[in-house]
Design an enzyme around this catalytic site. Structure first.
Site, PDB file in Angstrom:
ATOM      1  N   HIS A 167      -3.977  -0.793  -6.042  1.00  0.00           N
ATOM      2  CA  HIS A 167      -4.297  -1.991  -6.821  1.00  0.00           C
ATOM      3  C   HIS A 167      -4.459  -1.683  -8.306  1.00  0.00           C
ATOM      4  CE1 HIS A 167      -4.751  -3.589  -2.907  1.00  0.00           C
ATOM      5  NE2 HIS A 167      -6.068  -3.646  -2.821  1.00  0.00           N
ATOM      6  N   GLU A 168      -5.207  -0.627  -8.582  1.00  0.00           N
ATOM      7  CA  GLU A 168      -5.475  -0.272  -9.981  1.00  0.00           C
ATOM      8  C   GLU A 168      -4.183   0.085 -10.712  1.00  0.00           C
ATOM      9  OE1 GLU A 168      -9.018   0.767  -7.379  1.00  0.00           O
ATOM     10  OE2 GLU A 168      -6.859   1.042  -7.242  1.00  0.00           O
ATOM     11  N   CYS A 203       0.865  -1.177   0.000  1.00  0.00           N
ATOM     12  CA  CYS A 203       0.000   0.000   0.000  1.00  0.00           C
ATOM     13  C   CYS A 203       0.906   1.232   0.000  1.00  0.00           C
ATOM     14  CB  CYS A 203      -0.891   0.000   1.242  1.00  0.00           C
ATOM     15  SG  CYS A 203      -1.839   1.534   1.427  1.00  0.00           S
ATOM     16  N   ASP A 231      -0.111  -5.943   0.234  1.00  0.00           N
ATOM     17  CA  ASP A 231      -1.349  -6.279  -0.470  1.00  0.00           C
ATOM     18  C   ASP A 231      -1.079  -7.538  -1.281  1.00  0.00           C
ATOM     19  OD1 ASP A 231      -3.060  -4.125   0.300  1.00  0.00           O
ATOM     20  OD2 ASP A 231      -1.952  -2.810  -1.049  1.00  0.00           O
TER      21      ASP A 231
END
Length: 162
Positions: free
Chosen positions: A101-102, A60, A67
């Site tokens: 994440h994206e 993160c 993550d």
């Protein structure tokens, strides 16, 4: 001495590969990772190549907490295939990389599209929950070519994924 020692490491189609066939230091970040390609042996045929990374990790960018994701990459080659060791090292380079994440998902997709110019590419990134919410990210270059067999990615909706 292994049977790999008998395989050609130079000359077409392996000329220019820098990581295959010998120990390679893991890149510290995606920007430092070198993705490599080899000629597709079946140009003109629409076949799907799939890579699955069920233990993908990144950080993160705000908290530094890890993550985790299950990533599935499907593509139909044009002229080139991604060399799998370089892809493994590239994906591993996210381990200490801070990004949402994206951003991780689209960085992977963008680098592969730039490297390969595939006929078609799809990525499914199935992120494990943080704060009780899983985030799944999907992208593809376009609809797959007519007649190409593209199997389901096989990752169920989140229910204690594993």
């Amino acid at each position: 001495m292994s049977e790999l020692d008998d395989l050609p490491k130079t000359g077409a189609p392996y000329e220019g590969l820098t990581q295959l066939g010998h120990p390679t230091i893991a890149p510290a970040s995606p920007d430092q990772a070198v993705l490599e390609r080899v000629p597709s042996p079946h140009q003109g045929k629409d076949y799907v190549v799939r890579f699955v990374a069920p233990e993908f990790t990144s950080l993160c960018p705000l908290t530094g907490q890890p993550d985790f994701a299950h990533i599935v990459i499907d593509y139909i080659p044009s002229e080139f295939l991604v060399e799998s060791k370089s892809l493994k090292l590239f994906l591993g380079s996210f381990r200490n990389h801070g990004a949402f994440h994206e951003a991780c998902t689209m960085t992977i997709a963008d680098r592969l599209v730039r490297l390969l110019s595939p006929r078609w590419l799809r990525i499914g990134a199935y992120w494990y929950p943080r704060g009780g919410i899983p985030i799944d990210v999907f992208w593809q270059t376009a609809a797959p070519p007519a007649g190409a067999w593209v199997p389901d990615q096989g990752v169920p909706p989140y229910r204690g994924r594993g």
